[in-house]
Write an enzyme that holds these catalytic residues in place. Sequence first.
Site, mmCIF file in Angstrom:
data_model
loop_
_atom_site.group_PDB
_atom_site.id
_atom_site.type_symbol
_atom_site.label_atom_id
_atom_site.label_comp_id
_atom_site.label_asym_id
_atom_site.label_seq_id
_atom_site.Cartn_x
_atom_site.Cartn_y
_atom_site.Cartn_z
ATOM 1 N NE ARG A 19 14.557 -5.711 -1.523
ATOM 2 C CZ ARG A 19 14.684 -4.779 -2.408
ATOM 3 N NH1 ARG A 19 15.209 -4.658 -3.676
ATOM 4 N NH2 ARG A 19 14.728 -3.710 -1.496
ATOM 5 C CB CYS A 244 19.104 -1.129 -8.188
ATOM 6 S SG CYS A 244 17.313 -1.243 -8.960
HETATM 7 ZN ZN ZN Z 1 17.870 -0.071 -2.361
#
Ligand code: ZN
Length: 309
Positions: A19, A244
Site C-alpha cells: 500500500r 506519498c
Molecule cells: Zn507512510
Amino acid sequence: MHHGVRRMNGVEIIEVGARDGLQNEPDILPTEKKVALIQAAIAAGVRRIETASFVNPRRVPQMADAEAVMEALPDSDKVTYIGLVLNERGAERALATRVHELGAVAVASDSFAMRNQGQTSFESIGIANAIVGMAKAAGRSGQVTISAAFGCPFEGEIDPDHVVAMAEALAKAGPREIGLADTIGVAVPSQVKALVTRVQAVIGNIPIRAHFHNTRNTGLANAWAAYEAGAVTLDSSLGGLGGCPFAPKATGNIPTEDLLYLLHRSGVATGIDLDAMIEAGQWLTGIMGRPLPAMVTKAGNFPPQTALA
Ligand code: ZN
C-alpha cells in the site's frame, strides 16, 4: 516505568509495501504482483499487512484495484489484512471486502489534511473516529494513524501538544491502536521518544504503532527510539519502497529487511524470517527493475546463514 502495554521481548511488524510502498510508484503494479508481494510477506511470517487503500482511484490510480487484490488474497485466520480508508465512502468499500481491519488517518496539520483527504485536521479526527466505529459495528477492527505527527511539508513544525490532544480525542473511539506517522521523514529519535511517551500517557492501554519514512536517513534510529519508548508495533515496507503522492519529496518507508536485522540482532523478536524477507526483497527488486533502498538485502544477513566452507 512503562505505561501499559509493552510486550517485553518482541515487536510486531506491519508490512506496508503493498500500500504505502506502491502508491507512489509511477508505474502501476499488476494485481497479481501485489498479491504475490503480500503472499511472500505472509510466507516469511508477517501477520499484519496493509493490503490496499480504498481511496479515490482518480487520485491514487495505483490503488484502483483494491477490491481485486482483496478478492485474490488467501483466506487466513492467522493474518490481519488492513485496508486504508480516508472517509466513510472508503470505509463502506473496504467493509464490502474481506478486509479484517480499517486503518483511518487523522492529520496533524490543516494544509496536509486538506491536500491528502480534503478535510481540516479537526474534521479528520471526527471522520477517523466514525471509521473506527463503522469497523467495530461490522465486526472488524479499526485503528487510526496520526499523519504528519512530527512535521508537515507545508506548515513546518507541528506542535506536539496538538498531536497529544489529537491522540486523546481519537482514543475516545476505542481504536485497536494509535499510530504516529512521520509521513515526510523529518523526525529524530529524541523527538520520537518524547512524543511516544507523551501520547502513551494520555491513551491508557491503547497500544502505539510508529510509522517512519527514511527521507533524511533517520528512519531506523527513529524506529528504535519508538520501540524503546514503548511502541509495540512498527510499520515498514519490503525493500524500502514508498512515498506519498501528496507529500512532496517524501521517500520510502523504512525497509522491512533492515528493520528486522536491527531488531533481531538486538534480541527483539518479530516472528518473521529475515532470510525469507531478503529473498522477497530480491524478487521485488527484479519486479521494480531498479535497486531498492533496503541495504541488508544487498549486503546479506550476518552471520552468513550458509556455511562458506
Ligand atoms: Zn507512510
